[in-house]
Design a protein around this motif. Structure first.
Motif, mmCIF file in Angstrom:
data_model
loop_
_atom_site.group_PDB
_atom_site.id
_atom_site.type_symbol
_atom_site.label_atom_id
_atom_site.label_comp_id
_atom_site.label_asym_id
_atom_site.label_seq_id
_atom_site.Cartn_x
_atom_site.Cartn_y
_atom_site.Cartn_z
ATOM 1 N N GLY A 16 6.058 -1.013 -6.373
ATOM 2 C CA GLY A 16 5.795 -2.136 -5.483
ATOM 3 C C GLY A 16 6.890 -3.184 -5.521
ATOM 4 N N THR A 28 -0.570 2.239 -5.426
ATOM 5 C CA THR A 28 0.830 2.076 -5.813
ATOM 6 C C THR A 28 0.984 2.495 -7.268
ATOM 7 O OG1 THR A 28 1.180 0.290 -4.226
ATOM 8 C CG2 THR A 28 2.696 0.406 -6.084
ATOM 9 N N GLU A 65 0.837 -1.199 0.000
ATOM 10 C CA GLU A 65 0.000 0.000 0.000
ATOM 11 C C GLU A 65 0.873 1.251 0.000
ATOM 12 O OE1 GLU A 65 -3.071 0.145 2.991
ATOM 13 O OE2 GLU A 65 -3.102 -2.047 3.187
ATOM 14 N N ASP A 66 0.435 2.233 -0.755
ATOM 15 C CA ASP A 66 1.043 3.565 -0.735
ATOM 16 C C ASP A 66 2.535 3.523 -1.052
ATOM 17 O OD1 ASP A 66 -1.399 4.930 0.117
ATOM 18 O OD2 ASP A 66 -1.064 3.940 2.044
ATOM 19 N N ALA A 67 2.883 2.886 -2.163
ATOM 20 C CA ALA A 67 4.279 2.829 -2.601
ATOM 21 C C ALA A 67 4.398 3.454 -3.985
ATOM 22 C CB ALA A 67 4.768 1.393 -2.631
ATOM 23 N N GLU A 104 3.197 -0.779 -10.086
ATOM 24 C CA GLU A 104 3.066 -2.029 -9.328
ATOM 25 C C GLU A 104 4.301 -2.918 -9.509
ATOM 26 O OE1 GLU A 104 -0.655 -3.852 -10.143
ATOM 27 O OE2 GLU A 104 -1.805 -2.234 -9.226
ATOM 28 N N MET A 129 -1.809 -4.781 -4.774
ATOM 29 C CA MET A 129 -1.254 -3.429 -4.738
ATOM 30 C C MET A 129 -2.380 -2.420 -4.532
ATOM 31 S SD MET A 129 2.037 -4.101 -5.647
ATOM 32 C CE MET A 129 2.959 -5.369 -6.545
#
Length: 398
Positions: free
Chosen positions: A346, A389, A341-343, A392, A386
């Protein structure tokens, strides 16, 4: 016949009551110096307890070379939690445990300075060639290594089934916390490192920004990475561990990293070397994530939230389990059922492409090419989730 049974029972009862027939109860002895500790140890038997009296101790060096049993371990403990303090200069093992089924607990190591001189080295506690011994509820705070690559606790030799658990490591400087020491001839088997807390570890002062891992399993990934240790590191908590790029450094094979929590650590969980490890059900919040070199790893059911680099599969100088390279490219790994999450990115397939290590390691000792130009290969990536993100999966392996 019934009368004969009664006579035999009475006879056995009388014999059991004779002096020397029944073993004396295991002793409980309180000590307040290495000298009184050694005297108590001379009389100790399986099941004995040696209590170290509350107080502050310097120049504490003791060796435990007797064994307990599974039912009756030798117990060594401080009188009260956090009130038995070992401090000052440490130039030899403060507690060198060589016996099987020995437990050490309730000791607080504070503000110690740890030195190495030649073959003499300081360490707070060492399990050497032991089986089923344990270090637990020990605290290490504000301890400083004065020589690079010095650990606070060592599990070494050809031991088996040892455990380090429920210990706390806070604000220690320029050191490694727990080291599973592996050599060509000595590989501790099935060490368990669990339920420990590692907190507020500052950046090391060493010039090459190295030697500050919280947990290190193996020391030579190039020549000894194939050594199988079967170590398990689980249910530990790492908070703001920023000493160097590797919070956990795996440099051997067939180990497991399960259900650990990492919060705001700039360092990563790193497969620096070795093969066939399992990284499962770990949780990363902030900071960085997992870096993978080597072959046959499984990275599954981990979660990442607001992590800068959740999962990175790295380039190497060689590929496979039986080749030599300063780094081995990530290959034949399974990356599955992870949640990110929140990247920004990924999963990155192919990091450190083309990095040049010329002049940065000894090619005579490590007969390896110096350019990371072997890409990750044959990795299986599936069923990862994901959320928010941007990228991904990014491929840089061509």
């Amino acid at each position: 016949m019934s009368c004969l049974r009664k006579v035999l029972r009475r006879f056995c009862f009388i014999i059991a009551g004779l002096p020397g027939v029944v073993a004396a109860e295991a002793q409980v002895v309180k000590v307040n110096s290495p000298e009184t500790f050694e005297k108590a140890l001379e009389k100790a038997t399986p099941g004995s307890t040696i209590i170290i009296a509350n107080g502050t101790y310097t120049n504490w060096y003791v060796e435990v070379n007797i064994s307990g049993t599974a039912q009756k371990p030798i117990i060594i403990r401080g009188e009260s939690q956090n009130k038995v303090v070992c401090t000052g200069e440490v130039r030899k093992p403060a507690f060198l445990i060589k016996g099987d089924y020995v437990e050490l607990s309730n000791i607080s190591f504070q503000r110690g300075s740890i030195y190495r001189q030649g073959k003499e080295y300081g360490v707070l506690a060492e399990l050497l060639n032991t089986k089923h011994s344990r270090i637990h509820h020990v605290a290490c705070q504000n301890d400083t290594a004065k020589t690079q690559f010095m650990p606070l606790i060592i599990v070494g030799g050809n031991g088996e089934g040892n455990r380090v658990d429920h210990c706390s490591f806070r604000q220690n400087i320029d050191n490694q916390e727990i080291q599973v020491r592996i050599s060509k001839d000595e590989v501790p088997q099935r060490t368990l490192i669990d339920h420990n807390e590692f907190t507020d570890k500052p950046k090391v002062t060493w010039a090459n920004f190295n030697g500050g891992e919280c947990v290190q399993v193996g020391q030579d990934p190039v020549l000894l990475g194939n050594q199988q240790a079967f170590t398990t590191v689980r249910d530990n908590h790492f908070v703001r561990c920023d000493a160097e790029p590797e919070v956990i450094s795996n440099k051997s094979s067939a180990n497991r990293y399960l259900n650990n929590l990492f919060e705001d650590c700039t360092g990563e969980l790193v497969m620096r070397g070795g093969h066939d490890c399992i990284i499962d059900s770990n949780k990363f919040i902030g900071g960085n994530g997992i870096r993978i070199n080597g072959t046959g790893h499984t990275i599954a059911y981990n979660s990442f939230k607001k992590v800068a680099n959740p999962i990175r599969l790295m380039y190497g100088m060689a590929n496979g389990k039986n080749t030599t390279g300063f780094y081995i490219a990530a290959s034949n790994c399974k990356i599955e059922h992870n949640q990110i999450e929140d990247a920004q990115t990924g999963i990155l397939i192919g990091d450190s492409k083309g990095v040049d290590w010329t002049g940065k390691f000894d090619t005579k000792r490590y007969p390896s090419r110096t350019i990371q130009d072997v890409p990750p290969s044959e990795n299986q990536i599936s069923d990862n989730r994901m959320v928010r993100t941007a990228n991904e999966i990014v491929r840089n392996d061509q």
